[in-house]
Motif scaffolding. Sequence first.
Motif, PDB file in Angstrom:
ATOM      1  N   MET A   1       0.829  -1.201   0.000  1.00 17.38           N
ATOM      2  CA  MET A   1       0.000   0.000   0.000  1.00 17.38           C
ATOM      3  C   MET A   1       0.868   1.259   0.000  1.00 17.38           C
ATOM      4  O   MET A   1       0.598   2.209  -0.743  1.00 17.38           O
ATOM      5  N   ARG A   2       1.934   1.250   0.781  1.00 19.60           N
ATOM      6  CA  ARG A   2       2.847   2.392   0.828  1.00 19.60           C
ATOM      7  C   ARG A   2       3.503   2.618  -0.534  1.00 19.60           C
ATOM      8  O   ARG A   2       3.613   3.756  -1.004  1.00 19.60           O
ATOM      9  N   ALA A   3       3.903   1.551  -1.193  1.00 24.23           N
ATOM     10  CA  ALA A   3       4.512   1.664  -2.522  1.00 24.23           C
ATOM     11  C   ALA A   3       3.515   2.200  -3.534  1.00 24.23           C
ATOM     12  O   ALA A   3       3.851   3.021  -4.397  1.00 24.23           O
ATOM     13  N   SER A   4       2.271   1.753  -3.441  1.00 18.84           N
ATOM     14  CA  SER A   4       1.224   2.225  -4.342  1.00 18.84           C
ATOM     15  C   SER A   4       0.968   3.722  -4.151  1.00 18.84           C
ATOM     16  O   SER A   4       0.824   4.470  -5.125  1.00 18.84           O
ATOM     17  N   ILE A   5       0.943   4.155  -2.919  1.00 24.40           N
ATOM     18  CA  ILE A   5       0.760   5.583  -2.624  1.00 24.40           C
ATOM     19  C   ILE A   5       1.902   6.386  -3.239  1.00 24.40           C
ATOM     20  O   ILE A   5       1.684   7.416  -3.877  1.00 24.40           O
ATOM     21  N   ALA A   6       3.123   5.912  -3.069  1.00 29.02           N
ATOM     22  CA  ALA A   6       4.287   6.614  -3.619  1.00 29.02           C
ATOM     23  C   ALA A   6       4.219   6.676  -5.144  1.00 29.02           C
ATOM     24  O   ALA A   6       4.497   7.726  -5.741  1.00 29.02           O
ATOM     25  N   ALA A   7       3.842   5.584  -5.779  1.00 27.13           N
ATOM     26  CA  ALA A   7       3.760   5.557  -7.241  1.00 27.13           C
ATOM     27  C   ALA A   7       2.687   6.515  -7.748  1.00 27.13           C
ATOM     28  O   ALA A   7       2.928   7.287  -8.688  1.00 27.13           O
TER      29      ALA A   7
END
Length: 91
Positions: free
Chosen positions: A12-18
């Motif tokens: 989820m954190r990676a998705s937010i960053a992307a």
Amino acid sequence: MADELTPAQRSMRASIAAHSRWAREPDRKEAMRPALDGMLARFEKQVDPDGVLEPHIRAERAESAKKAYYKALQLKSSRARAANRGKQKAA
């Protein structure tokens, strides 16, 4: 530790960053250019590792190799979905 994240939270954190990165990108197509060029080079190297083919022949073969790659991904995905449907019915 309180800072440790579960795999789902890391995803989820990676998705937010992307999504945040792409929201700020003024030219998405140009930003993807290095990745697309790299992918094309991969298929060209696959079909002509010695670089002896004419450029238009190499490009045609690379396009076919790319299509084959994506069709194989589609088949793998389709089989995985079918297997998951079978598991859900059995449960």
